[in-house]
Write a protein that holds these residues in place. Structure first.
Motif, PDB file in Angstrom:
ATOM      1  N   ALA A   1       0.838  -1.196   0.000  1.00  0.00           N
ATOM      2  CA  ALA A   1       0.000   0.000   0.000  1.00  0.00           C
ATOM      3  C   ALA A   1       0.872   1.245   0.000  1.00  0.00           C
ATOM      4  O   ALA A   1       0.609   2.200  -0.725  1.00  0.00           O
ATOM      5  CB  ALA A   1      -0.931  -0.008   1.206  1.00  0.00           C
ATOM      6  N   ARG A   2       1.916   1.223   0.801  1.00  0.00           N
ATOM      7  CA  ARG A   2       2.854   2.345   0.793  1.00  0.00           C
ATOM      8  C   ARG A   2       3.575   2.411  -0.542  1.00  0.00           C
ATOM      9  O   ARG A   2       3.835   3.490  -1.056  1.00  0.00           O
ATOM     10  CB  ARG A   2       3.866   2.203   1.924  1.00  0.00           C
ATOM     11  N   GLY A   3       3.883   1.267  -1.098  1.00  0.00           N
ATOM     12  CA  GLY A   3       4.550   1.224  -2.399  1.00  0.00           C
ATOM     13  C   GLY A   3       3.677   1.823  -3.487  1.00  0.00           C
ATOM     14  O   GLY A   3       4.166   2.522  -4.373  1.00  0.00           O
ATOM     15  N   LYS A   4       2.358   1.568  -3.410  1.00  0.00           N
ATOM     16  CA  LYS A   4       1.449   2.158  -4.393  1.00  0.00           C
ATOM     17  C   LYS A   4       1.455   3.674  -4.267  1.00  0.00           C
ATOM     18  O   LYS A   4       1.450   4.375  -5.262  1.00  0.00           O
ATOM     19  CB  LYS A   4       0.032   1.618  -4.204  1.00  0.00           C
TER      20      LYS A   4
ATOM     21  N   VAL B   1       2.543   6.182  -7.154  1.00  0.00           N
ATOM     22  CA  VAL B   1       1.711   7.284  -7.647  1.00  0.00           C
ATOM     23  C   VAL B   1       2.494   8.590  -7.609  1.00  0.00           C
ATOM     24  O   VAL B   1       2.456   9.370  -8.567  1.00  0.00           O
ATOM     25  CB  VAL B   1       0.407   7.389  -6.823  1.00  0.00           C
ATOM     26  N   LEU B   2       3.219   8.836  -6.522  1.00  0.00           N
ATOM     27  CA  LEU B   2       4.034  10.050  -6.441  1.00  0.00           C
ATOM     28  C   LEU B   2       5.109  10.063  -7.526  1.00  0.00           C
ATOM     29  O   LEU B   2       5.369  11.112  -8.128  1.00  0.00           O
ATOM     30  CB  LEU B   2       4.689  10.155  -5.067  1.00  0.00           C
TER      31      LEU B   2
ATOM     32  N   GLY C   1       5.563  12.746 -14.696  1.00  0.00           N
ATOM     33  CA  GLY C   1       4.708  13.503 -15.590  1.00  0.00           C
ATOM     34  C   GLY C   1       5.009  14.990 -15.536  1.00  0.00           C
ATOM     35  O   GLY C   1       5.021  15.672 -16.561  1.00  0.00           O
ATOM     36  N   THR C   2       5.275  15.497 -14.335  1.00  0.00           N
ATOM     37  CA  THR C   2       5.608  16.913 -14.186  1.00  0.00           C
ATOM     38  C   THR C   2       6.925  17.226 -14.875  1.00  0.00           C
ATOM     39  O   THR C   2       7.028  18.214 -15.615  1.00  0.00           O
ATOM     40  CB  THR C   2       5.691  17.287 -12.699  1.00  0.00           C
ATOM     41  N   VAL C   3       7.923  16.374 -14.662  1.00  0.00           N
ATOM     42  CA  VAL C   3       9.225  16.583 -15.307  1.00  0.00           C
ATOM     43  C   VAL C   3       9.078  16.501 -16.818  1.00  0.00           C
ATOM     44  O   VAL C   3       9.645  17.308 -17.557  1.00  0.00           O
ATOM     45  CB  VAL C   3      10.255  15.558 -14.782  1.00  0.00           C
TER      46      VAL C   3
END
Length: 128
Positions: A46-49, A53-54, A60-62
Motif C-alpha cells: 500500500a505504501r509502495g502504491k 503514484v508520487l 509527468g511533471t518533469v
C-alpha cells in the motif's frame, strides 16, 4: 463454600488464574500479531502504491516541463498548442485552427481526413 463463585473459591483460584493468564497471553499475542500484521506485505505494498503514484506524478511533471522547455516554439505558443489538443473547438478558441502538420495546434487525432491539416472547415458551416 460452594455458594461462592469459582473465582473466589480457594481451591479453584489457581485454575481460574491459569485461564485468565491464558486469555491475557492470547490477547497479547493477538495484539502483537496485529502490530506485525500492520508491518506486513500488504501495508508495504500500500505504501509502495503511494510511492508509485508520487513517482508517476513527478515523472509527468518533469516530462511536461521538458516538453515546454524543449519545444521549438515560444512558451506562449507551446501552451496554446497543448490547450488545442482536446478538440477543434479548443484549437479555434486559442487561435490555432486550422493548422498544418508541423505547425503549432496540429494534432493527428484532429486531422479527420489525414491530409495534413487539422480542424479544417468543411461542409456547410465552414468556420475559419
Amino acid at each position: 463454600m460452594s455458594d461462592l463463585p469459582a473465582w473466589l473459591r480457594a481451591s479453584d483460584r489457581a485454575e481460574v488464574e491459569k485461564r485468565m493468564y491464558g486469555r491475557k497471553r492470547r490477547r497479547r499475542t493477538a495484539a502483537l500479531g496485529n502490530f506485525l500484521g500492520s508491518l506486513s506485505l500488504r501495508r508495504i505494498l500500500a505504501r509502495g502504491k503511494f510511492v508509485l503514484v508520487l513517482a508517476v506524478i513527478a515523472l509527468g511533471t518533469v516530462s511536461s516541463v521538458a516538453d515546454l522547455v524543449l519545444s521549438p516554439w515560444p512558451l506562449a505558443v507551446t501552451i496554446k498548442h497543448y490547450r488545442a489538443r482536446r478538440n477543434c473547438d479548443a484549437a479555434r478558441a486559442v487561435g490555432l485552427a486550422p493548422a498544418r502538420r508541423g505547425a503549432p495546434g496540429y494534432w493527428e487525432h484532429l486531422d479527420a481526413d489525414e491530409d495534413g491539416i487539422s480542424c479544417e472547415p468543411w461542409g456547410r458551416n465552414r468556420r475559419y
